[in-house]
Motif scaffolding. Structure first.
Motif, short mmCIF file in Angstrom:
data_model
loop_
_atom_site.label_atom_id
_atom_site.label_comp_id
_atom_site.label_asym_id
_atom_site.label_seq_id
_atom_site.Cartn_x
_atom_site.Cartn_y
_atom_site.Cartn_z
N GLY A 156 0.79 -1.44 -0.10
CA GLY A 156 -0.29 0.18 -0.16
C GLY A 156 0.89 1.15 -0.28
N ASN A 157 0.43 2.50 0.59
CA ASN A 157 1.10 3.60 0.88
C ASN A 157 2.48 3.09 1.88
OD1 ASN A 157 2.34 6.14 0.53
ND2 ASN A 157 -0.49 6.95 1.53
N TRP A 158 2.97 2.70 1.01
CA TRP A 158 4.44 2.64 2.59
C TRP A 158 4.87 3.85 2.88
CZ3 TRP A 158 9.94 2.62 3.00
CH2 TRP A 158 10.53 1.92 4.11
N ASP A 159 5.14 3.78 4.97
CA ASP A 159 5.59 4.88 5.55
C ASP A 159 7.19 4.79 5.92
OD1 ASP A 159 6.43 6.44 7.55
OD2 ASP A 159 3.55 6.89 7.82
N PRO A 160 7.80 4.58 6.24
CA PRO A 160 8.72 4.25 6.69
C PRO A 160 9.30 4.54 8.08
CG PRO A 160 9.83 6.42 4.61
CD PRO A 160 8.38 5.84 5.04
N THR A 161 8.58 5.68 8.35
CA THR A 161 9.21 6.10 10.06
C THR A 161 9.46 5.37 11.05
OG1 THR A 161 6.80 7.42 9.46
CG2 THR A 161 8.27 7.48 11.91
N LEU A 162 8.89 3.98 10.81
CA LEU A 162 9.03 2.97 12.00
C LEU A 162 10.43 2.54 11.85
CD1 LEU A 162 7.15 0.66 12.94
CD2 LEU A 162 8.85 -0.15 13.11
N ALA A 163 10.93 2.86 11.03
CA ALA A 163 12.61 2.59 10.49
C ALA A 163 13.56 3.34 10.66
CB ALA A 163 13.11 2.20 9.35
N PHE A 164 12.78 4.83 11.35
CA PHE A 164 13.96 6.18 11.70
C PHE A 164 13.33 5.63 13.22
CE2 PHE A 164 13.78 7.01 7.16
CZ PHE A 164 14.70 8.00 7.46
N VAL A 165 11.81 5.18 14.00
CA VAL A 165 12.54 5.82 15.12
C VAL A 165 12.38 4.29 15.65
CG1 VAL A 165 10.95 4.64 17.34
CG2 VAL A 165 9.77 5.58 15.20
N MET A 166 13.20 3.27 15.26
CA MET A 166 13.74 1.59 15.04
C MET A 166 15.45 2.61 15.64
SD MET A 166 13.41 -1.27 16.58
CE MET A 166 12.02 -2.61 16.55
N GLY A 167 15.45 2.50 14.12
CA GLY A 167 16.84 3.36 14.31
C GLY A 167 17.25 4.24 15.45
N GLY A 168 17.20 5.47 15.26
CA GLY A 168 17.33 5.86 17.01
C GLY A 168 17.45 5.49 17.73
N ALA A 169 16.49 4.32 17.92
CA ALA A 169 16.74 4.00 19.60
C ALA A 169 17.58 2.96 19.77
CB ALA A 169 15.38 3.20 19.79
N ILE A 170 18.11 2.39 18.64
CA ILE A 170 19.26 1.56 18.47
C ILE A 170 20.42 2.41 19.00
CG2 ILE A 170 20.64 0.36 17.19
CD1 ILE A 170 18.01 -0.79 16.55
N ILE A 171 20.25 3.78 18.40
CA ILE A 171 21.64 4.10 18.91
C ILE A 171 21.96 4.05 20.32
CG2 ILE A 171 22.83 6.82 18.86
CD1 ILE A 171 21.34 7.09 15.88
N PRO A 172 21.47 4.82 21.57
CA PRO A 172 21.51 4.85 22.37
C PRO A 172 21.93 3.29 23.15
CG PRO A 172 20.30 6.61 21.63
CD PRO A 172 19.86 5.50 21.24
N MET A 173 21.54 2.67 22.64
CA MET A 173 21.22 1.15 23.20
C MET A 173 21.86 0.66 23.20
SD MET A 173 18.85 0.09 25.79
CE MET A 173 19.76 -1.00 25.66
N PHE A 174 22.43 1.17 21.70
CA PHE A 174 23.91 0.51 21.44
C PHE A 174 25.15 0.42 22.42
CE2 PHE A 174 28.14 0.97 18.65
CZ PHE A 174 28.52 -0.26 18.89
N ILE A 175 24.68 1.88 22.35
CA ILE A 175 25.57 2.76 23.45
C ILE A 175 26.55 1.88 25.02
CG2 ILE A 175 26.86 4.86 24.42
CD1 ILE A 175 25.99 6.50 21.85
N ALA A 176 24.36 1.75 25.57
CA ALA A 176 24.67 1.62 26.61
C ALA A 176 25.44 0.21 26.77
CB ALA A 176 23.01 1.78 27.28
N TRP A 177 24.90 -0.85 25.96
CA TRP A 177 25.62 -2.06 25.64
C TRP A 177 27.01 -1.83 26.16
CZ3 TRP A 177 22.54 -5.53 27.83
CH2 TRP A 177 21.43 -6.21 27.35
N ARG A 178 27.64 -0.64 25.66
CA ARG A 178 28.84 -1.41 25.57
C ARG A 178 29.36 -0.48 26.59
NH1 ARG A 178 31.52 -2.74 20.56
NH2 ARG A 178 29.71 -4.32 20.58
N LEU A 179 28.89 -0.08 27.01
CA LEU A 179 29.41 0.13 28.81
C LEU A 179 29.06 0.06 29.50
CD1 LEU A 179 27.81 3.98 28.54
CD2 LEU A 179 30.58 3.65 28.63
N THR A 180 28.86 -1.70 29.61
CA THR A 180 27.92 -2.76 30.38
C THR A 180 29.25 -3.52 31.38
OG1 THR A 180 27.29 -4.11 29.22
CG2 THR A 180 25.07 -2.60 30.45
N PRO A 181 30.14 -3.56 30.16
CA PRO A 181 30.91 -4.91 30.30
C PRO A 181 31.85 -4.01 32.23
CG PRO A 181 31.11 -4.65 28.29
CD PRO A 181 30.50 -3.46 28.55
#
Lengths: 142, 143
Positions: free
Chosen positions: B36-61
């Motif tokens: 249908g009328n494809w909307d890419p917004t969710l990919a930006f939300v997912m991508g945006g959310a993964i950035i701080p979480m990626f950094i957070a995981w790097r800080l755990t060890p």
């Protein structure tokens, strides 16, 4: 709207920062289905307040931000009760059996390159896409 | 401290879901609706959310959570029938209504009767999940 992706990115960064606070602060994985589900089946009652206060924050923040928007906010929720009930049951059962949803498997899992998180995300996106293809384009229900 | 951090995390999560438009079911279904009328917004939300979480995981060890204790023990990287079946069931419901658990909670005050009924059904589903999961285990063992 052409600015939707910017707001998507900003909102995503906020969501991820919330997950980072929950992980680095409390040592917990920010998964919405796990936080809610633990209160439903009793497995999380020993951390009741941590969960309840988190959910309170989730509910209240949109109400605080609401007045800043001068546009009408519409969730475009379907009015088909059968669809709503079936969807709710599927989301509830599925996320608990898979032990995670978009936030736990998606955001928290993919960000650490978790095989389980990535696999779950692939399957729920494929299943969701297939349901829309059938129920929207073939049957015209949603 | 633990409670305050929970409130902060919840507020960031709820605020992020709100401003990103993820409580609007058309944006979620728009992402899933490739025919249908494809909307890419969710990919930006997912991508945006993964950035701080990626950094957070790097800080755990080598560190501990701010409030003490341990970081969560992570599951072994194994795929099982529960992960696959559960994710397929979840995705089916997600596609039908355009709501997953986080946005369902965030929008509960402004999603009308439909949002309340969805929440009630989701809670029933979550309550039934342990029994359904055991049934799936038996089917999987028999297969």
């Amino acid at each position: 709207m052409e600015t939707d992706w910017i707001w998507g990115l900003v909102g995503g960064l906020l969501i991820g920062t919330g997950g980072a606070v929950y992980l680095l602060g409390n040592g917990r994985i920010m998964g919405a289905s796990g936080i809610i589900g633990g209160l439903v089946d009793g497995s999380g009652w020993n951390t009741f307040w941590e969960r309840a206060v988190f959910l309170f924050g989730v509910v209240v923040m949109p109400l605080i931000l609401w007045p800043l928007y001068n546009v009408e906010i519409d969730t475009h929720m379907t009015t088909n009760w059968t669809v709503i009930i079936a969807a709710g049951l599927l989301v509830g059962v599925g996320t608990r059996i898979a032990n995670g949803c978009t936030s736990g498997h998606g955001v928290c899992g993919i960000s650490r390159f978790s095989l389980r998180g990535i696999t779950a995300t692939v399957f729920y996106i494929l299943a969701g896409g297939l349901m829309l293809a059938i129920f929207r384009h073939v049957l015209g229900v949603v | 401290m633990r409670i305050l951090l929970s409130l902060l995390a919840g507020a960031l999560f709820g605020g992020g879901l709100f401003v990103s438009g993820m409580t609007d079911t058309t944006k979620v279904q728009g992402w899933l609706d490739v025919f249908g009328n494809w909307d890419p917004t969710l990919a930006f939300v997912m991508g945006g959310a993964i950035i701080p979480m990626f950094i957070a995981w790097r800080l755990t060890p080598g560190r501990r959570p701010l409030v003490g204790g341990e970081f969560p023990s992570l599951p072994r990287p194994e795929l099982d029938h529960r992960l696959i079946t559960g994710s397929v069931l979840f995705g089916m419901g997600w596609g039908l209504a355009g709501l997953c658990p986080g946005p369902a909670v965030a929008s509960i005050t402004y999603n009308g009767m439909g949002g309340l009924i969805f929440m009630a059904a989701m809670l029933v589903g979550m309550g039934a999940a342990p029994a359904v999961g055991r049934g799936l285990d038996r089917m999987s063992a028999a297969a």
